[in-house]
Design an enzyme around this catalytic site. Structure first.
Site, PDB file in Angstrom:
ATOM      1  N   GLY A 705     -11.704  -2.940   0.093  1.00 39.20           N
ATOM      2  CA  GLY A 705     -13.121  -3.129   0.346  1.00 39.20           C
ATOM      3  C   GLY A 705     -13.962  -1.946  -0.078  1.00 39.20           C
ATOM      4  N   ASP A 830       0.785   6.155   1.051  1.00 43.16           N
ATOM      5  CA  ASP A 830      -0.179   6.059  -0.049  1.00 43.16           C
ATOM      6  C   ASP A 830      -0.875   7.401  -0.255  1.00 43.16           C
ATOM      7  OD1 ASP A 830      -1.421   4.829  -2.163  1.00 43.16           O
ATOM      8  OD2 ASP A 830      -3.003   3.921  -0.969  1.00 43.16           O
TER       9      ASP A 830
END
Length: 1024
Positions: A705, A830
């Site tokens: 997003g 990540d």
């Protein structure tokens, strides 16, 4: 007659001459052949720099060439090219090596040969010694490996990337005495046929991810075996009872497996056993010794982290050579045998986290060079032995959480090497010996929850970093100097007098807790010097005067408790600059209006019992501030109120009937449908956030997003991550959201981005973070468009090396905290430069935990269903394994280090290889490492440190996870580089960086367990 005699004599002499000539020829011609073979090998090897001395033009003979060894007749018998002067071979092994028909010894260890196993070596028929360890060999070992020389006695293939099964044909190498296959990527099985190697003395299968399997009982036939190393090999089932037949065994290491059942009683009868390592398994039952213990030569016993029951055998007191005994994290009961205190060689005793009772052996320390004891978390009673330091080597005592009583032996005051003193949660009384405070290396003192008394010295030991003395009876004044003290917990004692007038001697303090004492006077104005102070607790004392305004300039203060004192005057407005997780100023004599920034619901109990305080907001739980007013003013207020109400109703009707749909879209629908969950003490409403979700506020985005920058006026600026939009919710994004909220909402660290709150709607989820003024690291390194209040500074300014290193240290601290100090540990999964954010001072914050997972159990790898991460940062094991651990973060952070040093992007700007592969290629090609450094910082006085960090990035991106360092080791090396230029410190050489990471291949071949690795409860890790 004479002529007849002369004829045969002449023929005999001629024959003798021809024989001598033949002998001479036989000694010279092969030597020329040997030289030519070596030169041919060099050509086929492509002129590797390691072979520069192999030159026909040199004055030396070929037997003096680097790495060449000859027999007396000049034949080459030995080629040893093990990492010659840091110059490594990268090309395949030439077949012409086997033209050296007398070659018996070949050592090509610690090179960079990344091929399959060289079957050309099958032709080296005289080979007895073959060492190929620590290369990059890949693929499966050939099924016909037994075609190697039948004379081979040593074969070392450890530290490579071999996969698949270990073929049964290994059992057909008849002369093998040493076989090292540890630290590879084997994921199949190992064969029982190894038991056919009747001459085998040393066997290493450790650190391989074999398919779950039992130890073959046939291994008991290896009666000449002296060394068996099968640590972390995915072993299951029981230890074969037949191991009692391995009478030649000196070292048995089966650590970190899933072995069950009891320890075979016959193990204790092995006459030559010296080192027994069985820690971190699921072994159970009692330690049973049949008859008298036979392994009297035992030096080290480590049975920790199992489920053993029963008592410690009395026979352990007969082990005269025993120096190390680890039995911690078991279920042992009964008393510690008194005979253990009489052992003449005992140096380390760790029995913590059991159910042991009785007293400590009274003669501990009197008969041996005792170094440390750790017996905490038991039920031990009695007093401390008075001879612990008799031999002068003692440095650590950890006995907390027991039932110990009495006074601390005065002899402990003579321990000049004492560095770790943890006796909290017992029933000790009396004073601490004065000599304890003069121990030069003392770093940790934890004596809380006893009935100790006495005073503290005016100046604490220079090296002391942690002092915990809560809930005792210490008295006197507070120390005025402690150079490195970071944590001081001293609440509920009898301290009196004033705080030091100057706090300049306590500049390293991070936590200061002195509540529940009798401290008087004022809070010093120079408290602003304590720039690292995070937690200040002075509640329930007798402090007077005003709260100094300088307290508002403490940059990382998040907890402040000054309640139940006699403080007066106003609350400094500067305190409104701080972001408190906890604030308590209640029960004082404060006056005036509470600063507007502190008038929020989170602090509604922070100011009670201060009659002179007031606030303009009713929910702060103090009286409302009043101002002078007359009838006219009152009338005007009523008039304005009525007019305002009319205008408001008209606007509301207009919005409802004309712009209803638009309003609903812009504000995310009905506010009642939104739920706000706060994690920090901030005054943020749903509507203030929803109003800022506009396209003109977008500052970034990703797979989950968009990210918005929202200015909340006097409440500051926040970053809002809108992590999905749409009514058909994706389950993967749902998991990302739940993971990020769960993790960030529960952890606190100055190098991890703060999650302020989350707002949940029917089809939209919002995460509200602190805003990082300088954006992300990748925008500064790679000159991408960055947003800084409309100004893109990253396109004009460069990050110098000190700033880059500061960022690396900060990010490493955050990851170190996640891996080593969170319970359970956290894997980010990540880590990348775009997820390292920078505040206004370029302090680093690790961000975006959308892919993180909480581990179910400390030390257990996490099971994941999909490959997650970002291209260029993903560790190799993510492509073939579903069981991952924290080493995937280490790999990704290594790529970030390479970005910081080279300035290149992780995916190498779309080239064929990623950054990690490119960096390794530079090393393989023996390129100057300085040429790999970013040209923007190359001309600086920090070149040695930059190349060190580059090498550290290489180590972090090793293919084999077990070869990568832990984040604790990475942080340690970065901190060694973290210094001003010109400081007296020699740069770290490559071998120094790699030293703790490369497994030893001689001696014990074991990573010695330390109470500070996988299971450290007592040593403060990472200094966060």
């Amino acid at each position: 007659m004479a002529g007849e005699i002369r004829g045969p004599s002449s023929l005999f002499l001629l024959y003798l001459f021809l024989c001598l000539a033949s002998v001479v020829a036989s000694q010279t011609l092969p030597n020329n052949d040997q030289k030519q073979i070596l030169l041919r090998i060099k050509r086929e090897w492509g002129g590797e720099p390691a072979l520069d001395s192999w030159n026909v033009d040199t004055s030396t003979t070929y037997c003096q060439w680097q790495g060449v060894g000859c027999a007396a007749d000049g034949s080459v018998v030995n080629i040893t090219l093990s990492d010659q002067n840091g110059t490594r071979i990268t090309r395949p092994i030439p077949a012409s090596l086997c033209d050296l028909k007398n070659l018996t010894h070949l050592d090509l260890s610690y090179q960079r040969i990344h091929t399959r196993f060289p079957t050309s070596l099958y032709d080296c028929s005289s080979l007895r010694y073959l060492d190929l360890q620590q290369n990059g060999f890949v693929g499966a070992i050939p099924a016909d490996i037994d075609r190697l020389s039948p004379r081979l006695t040593l074969l070392d293939l450890s530290g490579n990337n071999f996969t698949g099964d270990i073929p049964p044909s290994f059992g057909r190498l008849p002369a093998i005495q040493t076989l090292w296959l540890h630290a590879n990527l084997f994921d199949g099985s190992f064969p029982a046929e190894i038991a056919n190697l009747s001459r085998l003395q040393q066997l290493g299968l450790a650190y391989n991810s074999f398919a779950p399997m039992r130890i073959p009982s046939e291994f008991a036939k290896l009666t000449k075996l002296t060394f068996l190393w099968m640590a972390k090999a995915n072993l299951q089932g029981e230890i074969p009872a037949s191991f009692a037949q391995l009478t030649g065994l000196t070292q048995l290491d089966l650590t970190q497996n899933s072995l069950t059942g009891a320890i075979p009683a016959g193990i204790w009868g092995l006459p030559n056993l010296q080192y027994l390592y069985l820690y971190k398994n699921n072994l159970s039952g009692s330690i049973v010794i049949d008859g008298t213990i036979g392994a009297l030569g035992l030096v080290e016993i480590d049975l920790s982290m199992n489920q053993l029951t029963g008592s410690i055998p009395d026979d352990f007191g007969k082990l005269k050579n025993l120096s190390l005994l680890y039995l911690y994290y078991n279920r042992l009961s009964g008393e510690i045998p008194a005979s253990i205190g009489k052992l003449p060689s005992l140096s380390t005793l760790r029995l913590f986290s059991n159910g042991l009772t009785g007293v400590l052996p009274p003669e501990l320390g009197k008969n041996s060079l005792l170094i440390d004891i750790e017996v905490d978390d038991n039920k031990i009673s009695g007093e401390l032995p008075d001879g612990l330091c008799d031999r002068g080597a003692f440095n650590s005592i950890v006995v907390f959480n027991n039932n110990l009583t009495g006074t601390i032996p005065p002899s402990l005051g003579k321990c000049s090497k004492l560095n770790n003193f943890q006796i909290h949660n017992n029933r000790f009384s009396g004073e601490l010996p004065d000599g304890i405070w003069s121990a030069m290396n003392l770093t940790t003192v934890m004596v809380s929850n006893n009935t100790l008394s006495g005073t503290l010295p005016e100046k604490l030991p220079w090296n002391l970093t942690r002092l915990e003395i809560e809930n005792n009876r210490f008295n006197g004044s507070f120390p005025s100097s402690a150079d490195r003290l970071q944590v001081l917990l001293g609440s509920n004692n009898m301290f009196s007098g004033e705080l030091p007038s100057s706090l300049a001697g306590l500049l390293s303090l991070q936590t200061l807790v002195l509540g529940g004492n009798m401290i008087t006077g004022k809070i010093p104005d120079d408290i602003s010097l304590l720039k690292s102070l995070n937690d200040l607790d002075l509640r329930h004392n007798r402090l007077t005067g005003e709260i100094p305004a300088s307290i508002g300039s403490l940059p990382v203060l998040t907890t402040l408790d000054l309640s139940a004192n006699h403080l007066s005057g106003p609350i400094p407005s500067e305190m409104g600059n701080l972001k408190f997780n906890y604030l308590n100023l209640s029960s004082n004599q404060l006056t005036g209006e509470i600063p507007a920034a502190l008038q929020i619901r989170a602090y509604d109990q922070s100011f009670v019992s201060n009659p002179g305080l007031c606030a303009s907001k009713a929910y702060v739980n103090v009286s409302t501030c009043r101002s002078g007013s007359g009838g006219l003013a009152r009338g005007l207020r009523i008039l304005f109120f009525v007019l305002g109400a009319v205008v408001f109703l008209m606007a509301l009707a207009f919005a409802t009937f004309v712009y209803g749909d638009l309003k609903k879209k812009r504000n995310g629908g009905d506010l009642a449908a939104w739920k706000l969950t706060s994690f920090q003490s901030l005054d943020i409403s749903e509507s203030s956030i929803l109003r800022g979700i506009r396209d003109d506020n977008v500052v970034g985005g990703g797979g989950a997003g968009k990210v918005f920058k929202i200015d909340l006026g006097d409440r500051g600026v926040v970053a809002v991550k809108k992590i999905w939009n749409g009514r058909n919710l994706d389950s993967r994004l749902e998991k990302q959201f739940q993971s990020e909220v769960q993790i960030l909402g529960s952890i606190r660290h100055k190098n991890i981005v703060k999650l302020l709150c989350c707002i949940s709607g029917a089809d939209t989820k919002l995460l509200v973070y602190e805003y990082m003024e300088n954006g992300s690291l990748d925008r500064w390194l790679h000159r991408k468009r960055a947003w800084f209040g409309g100004e893109d500074r990253s396109r004009d300014e460069q990050l110098d090396w000190p700033t880059r290193l500061e960022i690396a240290v900060g990010a490493a601290r955050g990851l170190c905290y996640m891996h080593h100090d969170c319970s359970p540990p956290i894997i980010h999964r990540d880590v990348k430069s775009s997820n390292i954010l920078l505040d206004s001072e370029f302090n680093a914050r690790v961000a975006d935990f959308g892919l993180a997972r909480m581990l179910v159990k400390p030390g257990e790898p996490d099971t994941v269903s999909v490959i997650a991460g970002s291209f260029g940062y993903i560790a190799p094991e993510c492509g073939y394994s579903r069981r991952l651990n924290e080493k995937v973060d280490v790999y990704s952070f290594g790529v970030v280090l390479l970005e910081l040093t080279t300035g290149r992007e992780a995916n190498n700007d779309g080239e064929q290889c990623n950054l990690a592969e490119w960096a390794w290629q530079q090393l393989r090609e023996e390129a100057e490492l300085s040429d790999a450094i970013d040209t923007a910082i190359r001309d600086s006085p920090y070149m040695d440190d930059m190349t060190t960090v580059f090498k550290l990035g290489l180590l972090c991106t090793e293919t084999l996870p077990s070869r990568r360092p832990s984040m604790k080791e990475v942080l340690h090396i970065l901190l060694r580089c973290h210094r001003p230029p010109g400081v007296g410190y020699s740069p770290i050489a490559e071998q120094d960086v790699a030293a703790p990471l490369i497994r030893a291949n001689t001696g014990s071949r074991r990573q010695k367990p330390s109470h500070g690795g996988d299971h450290d409860d007592h040593i403060m890790a990472c200094n966060v």
